[in-house]
Design a protein around this motif. Structure first.
Motif, PDB file in Angstrom:
ATOM      1  N   THR A 266       0.826  -1.215   0.000  1.00 20.98           N
ATOM      2  CA  THR A 266       0.000   0.000   0.000  1.00 20.98           C
ATOM      3  C   THR A 266       0.852   1.254   0.000  1.00 20.98           C
ATOM      4  N   THR A 372      -8.023  -4.406  -0.525  1.00 17.99           N
ATOM      5  CA  THR A 372      -8.928  -4.213   0.611  1.00 17.99           C
ATOM      6  C   THR A 372      -9.336  -5.553   1.206  1.00 17.99           C
ATOM      7  N   SER A 388      -8.538  -1.924   8.423  1.00 15.82           N
ATOM      8  CA  SER A 388      -8.880  -1.091   7.274  1.00 15.82           C
ATOM      9  C   SER A 388      -8.518   0.363   7.527  1.00 15.82           C
ATOM     10  N   ASN A 392      -5.920   2.585   5.364  1.00 17.05           N
ATOM     11  CA  ASN A 392      -6.348   3.839   4.744  1.00 17.05           C
ATOM     12  C   ASN A 392      -5.425   4.983   5.141  1.00 17.05           C
ATOM     13  N   PRO A 460     -15.000  -7.582   2.092  1.00 18.16           N
ATOM     14  CA  PRO A 460     -15.292  -6.151   1.935  1.00 18.16           C
ATOM     15  C   PRO A 460     -16.787  -5.893   1.818  1.00 18.16           C
ATOM     16  N   HIS A 465     -15.471   1.098  -5.576  1.00 19.55           N
ATOM     17  CA  HIS A 465     -14.574   2.117  -5.032  1.00 19.55           C
ATOM     18  C   HIS A 465     -13.838   2.800  -6.166  1.00 19.55           C
ATOM     19  N   PRO A 471      -7.288   3.422  -0.356  1.00 17.62           N
ATOM     20  CA  PRO A 471      -8.278   2.351  -0.396  1.00 17.62           C
ATOM     21  C   PRO A 471      -9.443   2.715   0.514  1.00 17.62           C
ATOM     22  N   ASP A 474     -13.281   0.297   5.289  1.00 14.84           N
ATOM     23  CA  ASP A 474     -14.245  -0.789   5.163  1.00 14.84           C
ATOM     24  C   ASP A 474     -14.156  -1.695   6.389  1.00 14.84           C
TER      25      ASP A 474
END
Length: 488
Positions: A266, A372, A388, A392, A460, A465, A471, A474
């Motif tokens: 990520t 995700t 999550s 993020n 998810p 999205h 991301p 969630d």
């Protein structure tokens, strides 16, 4: 609560949560299109434009986990409404900012409002709707949010070319004026009765301070500040270790090798995306001579592809596992970024820009939904929402640091965006760096990401999205097997 989606109250809840989250989502995407006009109007240099983007991302990334915790404790509707009002007031300050300094400060305030309202919008839907209607309500919320993300750059470009860049911010005020009364009248209050203990305010402050110091060092090339930032970051880690389960970012969650691996991917992916979209919007206007509207419209294919295909990509990822999508997706994105090297003076949209946007959109579509899903599957069900949120925040922090670092690494001077020749030359140096970050993310995914053992208990909840800055937040939809375990 057991509100049905078909009821009037159910429709009002969806409307107000879409409006609230849409405000924050639009501001995170359309401001890039307005940057050349902001710089010309306020006499700002390149560093000021970087801070216009980063001040917002800094407070949002640093406080978004704390914002979710405040909603759970003091009431999700209350914190959501406070966030919307705060965001609107900060937007008003942005719209009337007389100079770059005031604009940057107002953008930081906007980020605080975004950190309060963003986690609350989905939490309100989860807490309000009957279980049989919850998935449909979340689908509507994410679908309308996706449409907003897709048209956001187009609307932003139209506003910049028409009434002016200030209306990119002022538009939030009437949206908030509609959102707040509906929320107060139609949205029931909810909170997490099990929430207890002290808030990790010290952790939030240290995390945000470390990001701010490192960001300042990268933009101003004040390397002593980077050393101080790293020291504050080390203090943040020590504080979080000492508090562990009560921490904002509990170190124990990183005991999962899969969770750690996906977050490393990520960081690479969203650093590349943050830098790419910041520079691409400037390149199209400064070098290629596009209007703000044309530049905003040029970015549409990426989000449209994600809107149309992200749900299918999520289904494919569940069938084949995360390793291939998380490897192939970044490599395809890297190809799209390399194609942007063809975009120079008098660039043809169909020949030069569109292929890059389509390739990038395909790569993001392949990547985001499996990413995700893997984050949610990498931890125990009870910690899926926390996982999550951390993912993020990590993505936003990565984008923040990339916007700070890339212009410096590419050799952009303070007035680079005023010169087509200078900006074009440095843009050509920056795109391979973005592609390299994507390739690094792909290599990490191939080497480190493996499917979790057994069938995941948490999937998810947001099927659609379109956000390119992070991301989705969630909390995950539990499988029947996971719910049975919860009851044991």
């Amino acid at each position: 609560m057991d509100i049905r989606l078909a009821s009037g109250t159910g429709r009002w809840i969806v409307l107000t949560t879409v409006l609230g989250s849409g405000m924050a989502l639009l501001d995170s995407t359309v401001v890039n299109v307005a940057l050349p006009h902001i710089g010309a109007d306020l006499g700002a240099d390149m560093a000021a434009l970087q801070w216009t983007v980063n001040a917002y991302m800094l407070t949002l990334a640093g406080l978004i986990l704390l914002g979710g915790a405040l909603g759970d404790r003091y009431g999700r509707r209350r914190v959501f409404v406070v966030g919307v009002v705060w965001f609107a007031i900060a937007s008003l300050l942005c719209g009337f900012a007389p100079n770059a300094g005031v604009l940057i400060a107002a953008r930081a305030l906007q980020g605080i409002g975004g950190a309060l309202l963003t986690p609350g919008s989905l939490a309100l839907i989860q807490a309000s709707f009957h279980p049989d209607d919850r998935a449909k309500a979340v689908g509507l919320w994410s679908g309308f949010g996706g449409v907003g993300a897709a048209i956001g750059p187009f609307v932003g470009g139209w506003l910049v070319d028409g009434p002016g860049w200030r209306w990119v911010f002022l538009l939030n005020v009437p949206l908030a004026a509609l959102c707040v009364p509906v929320a107060l009248r139609h949205v029931p209050e909810s909170r997490d009765e099990s929430a207890h203990g002290r808030f990790d305010v010290l952790g939030a402050v240290l995390g945000a301070a470390a990001l701010a110091l490192v960001t300042y060092a990268l933009i101003a090339e004040a390397w002593w500040t980077a050393a101080l930032g790293l020291a504050v970051g080390a203090a943040f880690v020590l504080v979080e270790r000492r508090r562990d389960r009560a921490a904002m970012v509990p170190p124990s969650v990183f005991a999962s090798r899969l969770f750690t691996s996906v977050n490393l991917v990520t960081l690479c992916v969203y650093a590349a995306l943050g830098g790419f979209f910041f520079l691409a919007a400037l390149q199209l206007q400064v070098v290629s001579g596009y209007s703000a509207l044309a530049a905003g419209t040029a970015l549409l294919p990426t989000t449209v592809l994600m809107l149309l295909l992200s749900a299918k990509a999520g289904e494919l990822g569940e069938k084949i596992g995360p390793r291939i999508p998380l490897t192939v997706g970044p490599l395809v994105c890297a190809g799209g970024m390399v194609l942007m090297l063809r975009v120079g003076e008098d660039a043809s949209y169909v020949r030069d820009v569109l292929p890059a946007m389509l390739v990038l959109g395909i790569g993001l579509t392949v990547l985001v939904a499996p990413l995700t899903a893997t984050v949610l599957a990498s931890v125990e069900v009870a910690r899926a929402g926390l996982a999550s949120g951390i993912n993020n925040a990590a993505a936003r922090a990565a984008g923040l640091l990339a916007v700070a670092a890339l212009p410096t690494l590419a050799g952009m001077g303070p007035e680079a965006y005023r010169s087509a020749e200078e900006f074009g030359e440095t843009f050509r140096r920056a795109m391979p760096m973005c592609a390299g970050l994507m390739a690094a993310g792909a290599a990490l995914a191939w080497a480190m990401v493996r499917a979790p053992a057994g069938k995941a208990d948490c999937h998810p909840e947001c099927k659609v999205h379109c956000g390119v800055t992070s991301p989705p937040l969630d909390p995950g939809e539990r499988s029947a097997r996971g719910e049975e375990r919860e009851g044991l």
